[in-house]
Structures are given as structure tokens and as C-alpha cells.
Design an enzyme around this catalytic site. Structure first.
Site, short mmCIF file in Angstrom:
data_model
loop_
_atom_site.label_atom_id
_atom_site.label_comp_id
_atom_site.label_asym_id
_atom_site.label_seq_id
_atom_site.Cartn_x
_atom_site.Cartn_y
_atom_site.Cartn_z
N SER A 64 -3.48 -5.63 0.26
CA SER A 64 -3.28 -6.49 1.42
C SER A 64 -3.91 -7.87 1.17
O SER A 64 -3.60 -8.50 0.17
CB SER A 64 -3.85 -5.80 2.67
N ASP A 113 2.11 -2.31 3.87
CA ASP A 113 0.73 -2.55 3.46
C ASP A 113 0.14 -1.34 2.71
O ASP A 113 0.17 -0.22 3.21
CB ASP A 113 -0.10 -2.85 4.71
#
Length: 344
Positions: free
Chosen positions: A47, A180
Site C-alpha cells: 500500500s 490493497d
């Protein structure tokens, strides 16, 4: 020389603590004529940590530039509300627009590709393919991945469910639908160790690991109330993404398998403690001027506590014990013994 892995957790806007910390480390390294980019062998991130890892691995931007790009202005651009659903963002639609994120990523990476990593160095980020129902480690050691634009790669690893839209990425003529990587490995340290072992054909004892978090959430979830929650309540009240992306089990595993003295975990609770009187807000998307300043202060707090040891670890001169996250009672990093059992 023992290979050095830099592993960076996800954490949204709180990644500014990581860039603040690393920029201060860079200043110390430069006094010895060194740079972090030159010393690290393997860059890994999930991320927001993936953004920083690839900016270091695949561009020539300085850490001061990377730190600046993680400031208040870009944070506000990144977390641009979905104007069509301003009051139901995160429930009926993603909370934030993808466009703002792409603008920031293009500013950071331009046309850089994963294959632009320097010779003898490697990089990876973690994502999850929702269609194939499998984690996907996007890495420079994979020939099919090297031509991917870093903007695409980071868009995928940071597509946090409820926050940003799923990312569509074409890999070797196959369209992958990616979210993610924090849902499977917000702390990518073990992915990096496994890939570094394969790439460099070396043992874990011949590795050094610098793992950096983004602050650990401490706000309690109402256990009794959660017995009655469904999907909407978990999204709104339970902060389900933060539960799924808890990084401490990987920190514990990493400290257990690495050689004593070769591992430092930089992190702290998002709570008032000695040396950090005004901690950041716990939400990963709080981008007010005051909170960004608090996030940067947390990075400075980390430097005060870990700076000397981290510089020595990077330069392969560290002779101390492995270090874990900061103990909120003392404001000092935990010293990890061989039989340490707590999550670091």
C-alpha cells in the site's frame, strides 16, 4: 556482506512518518558518504509503503523529495472524496476517487517501470487478486512484471477496499483485478525474506531486516456491540480494514526467524507516551494540517529512539540486539531476546 532488506508497511496518510524517519536517516548516512538507496539490496512495501519502496527503488528522487510528496497538499489530493456519494462513501461506493490517487502517483513516478530497479537490487509490492482469489506479489524478479508502470503497480497495492476502487492491471495479456495487499500482508517483511532468499541464494542468517510500520491503532472495538454487527456496522464502526491489516503477527514471525541483532522493527502505538505527547489520529485518511504535523512528529520520535541503531544496521556495523516496536510505557524500543514471545 549480508543483504539488507527494507520493508515498509501500509498505513495511508500515516506513511508520512516513514518518509520523515527515512529522510532523517538519510541525513546521517550522507555524513558517511552513503545513501539509503545505495545500501538497500531489496525494497518491499505494501500500500502506501509500496509507494515509498518503489520511489526509492525505481526513481532517482531524493528522500527529501519523497518526504515532501507525502505532505499535506498531496495527502489532500490523494484522499479526494467521491463527490457523487459524499455521505455514503465507503458503504455504497468507494470513499475516495481513483483520479486523485493517480495524479499523485504520476507526479511521483512519471513513466518509471518496475524493471527500472538498479542492477543487483530488487523490489516487490503485495496485492490481492479478487477474481482469482489469491494474493499477488508483484516483483522485479518476475519477467512478466518488469514492464509494468510503477503507477499501475502502486495503484493496485493501495486499492484499499471501501476506500479506493479495485485496480485493473494487465499482466502478460491477462487482466487482473487487484486490491490493497494489506488484506493479506500489510507488513511485507516475510514476502521480502522469502523472495530475497530465492533471488540471492542465501540463508536468513545472511540478511539484515529493517522493517518500518506506520503506527499501531489502539482504539478498542466494542466487543459486545460487535456481536450484532453486519457488514455496514463493521465497515463504519469496526474499521474492518484496520483489523484485516494488523501487522503484528508478521513482526513476531520476522523477529523469530531472523538472526539476533539483524532485525529492527520501527513502530509505536498511536497513543500518548513518553516522547510522543500528541500522537496522530488513528484513521489512515485523516489529512488535516494538524494531523500531518503529528504524523511527522511521530517519525521524528522514531528517529530519536531508533536512529543510531538503524544507521549502524544499514552500514552493517550494528552490534546490538534485535529491536521491536516502542513500549508505550517507557517510550523506548523493546529489546528482543531469543525467547521473546510477544508480537513486535
Amino acid at each position: 556482506m549480508k543483504k539488507l532488506i527494507l520493508s515498509l508497511d501500509g498505513g495511508g496518510a500515516r506513511a508520512a512518518a516513514t518518509t520523515e524517519f527515512l529522510s532523517l536517516i538519510e541525513q546521517q548516512l550522507q555524513r558517511s558518504g552513503k545513501t539509503l538507496r545505495d545500501e538497500v539490496d531489496f525494497f518491499a512495501g505494501t500500500s502506501a509503503g509500496g509507494t515509498i519502496a518503489l520511489a526509492l527503488a525505481c526513481t532517482d528522487k531524493s528522500l527529501d523529495e519523497i518526504n515532501y510528496l507525502h505532505g499535506e497538499v498531496n495527502a489532500a489530493r490523494l484522499f479526494r472524496h467521491n463527490s457523487r456519494w459524499p455521505f455514503m462513501g465507503g458503504v455504497l461506493r468507494p470513499k475516495y476517487q481513483r483520479q486523485g490517487k493517480l495524479e499523485v502517483l504520476t507526479q511521483i513516478f512519471s513513466e518509471a517501470r518496475l524493471g527500472d530497479v538498479a542492477d543487483e537490487k530488487e523490489a516487490l509490492v503485495v496485492s490481492y487478486d479478487v477474481k482469482a482469489r489469491t494474493p499477488l506479489v508483484i516483483k522485479s524478479t518476475e519477467s512478466d512484471h518488469r514492464s509494468l508502470l510503477c503507477t499501475q503497480v502502486v495503484d493496485a497495492t493501495s486499492a484499499a477496499p471501501t476506500f479506493f476502487p479495485t485496480a485493473a492491471v494487465n499482466i502478460n495479456t491477462t487482466q487482473r483485478w487487484l486490491i490493497d495487499g494489506g488484506v493479506v500482508a500489510n507488513n511485507p517483511a516475510l514476502c521480502a525474506i522469502a523472495e530475497a532468499r530465492r533471488r540471492y541464494q542465501t540463508s536468513i542468517d545472511q540478511m539484515r531486516l529493517l522493517s518500518i510500520g506506520t503506527g499501531h491503532r489502539t482504539a478498542a472495538i466494542n466487543g459486545k456491540a460487535s456481536q450484532r454487527w453486519g457488514a455496514i456496522q463493521w465497515a463504519l464502526k469496526g474499521q474492518i480494514m484496520s483489523v484485516l491489516s494488523d501487522e503484528r503477527i508478521v513482526a513476531y514471525q520476522a523477529q523469530t526467524i531472523t538472526r539476533p541483532g539483524s532485525y529492527i522493527r520501527v513502530d509505536s502505538e498511536l497513543a500518548t507516551q513518553p516522547g510522543l505527547p500528541n500522537p496522530p489520529q488513528q484513521a489512515m485518511d485523516c489529512v488535516t494540517r494538524d494531523n500531518i504535523a503529528r504524523i511527522r512528529d511521530m517519525g521524528k520520535f522514531w528517529f530519536d529512539q531508533y536512529g543510531e541503531a538503524v544507521v549502524q544496521l544499514i552500514l552493517n556495523q550494528y552490534q546490538g540486539p534485535s529491536l521491536g516496536r516502542i513500549d508505550a510505557r517507557s517510550g523506548r524500543p523493546m529489546v528482543l531476546s531469543d525467547d521473546e514471545t510477544g508480537a513486535g
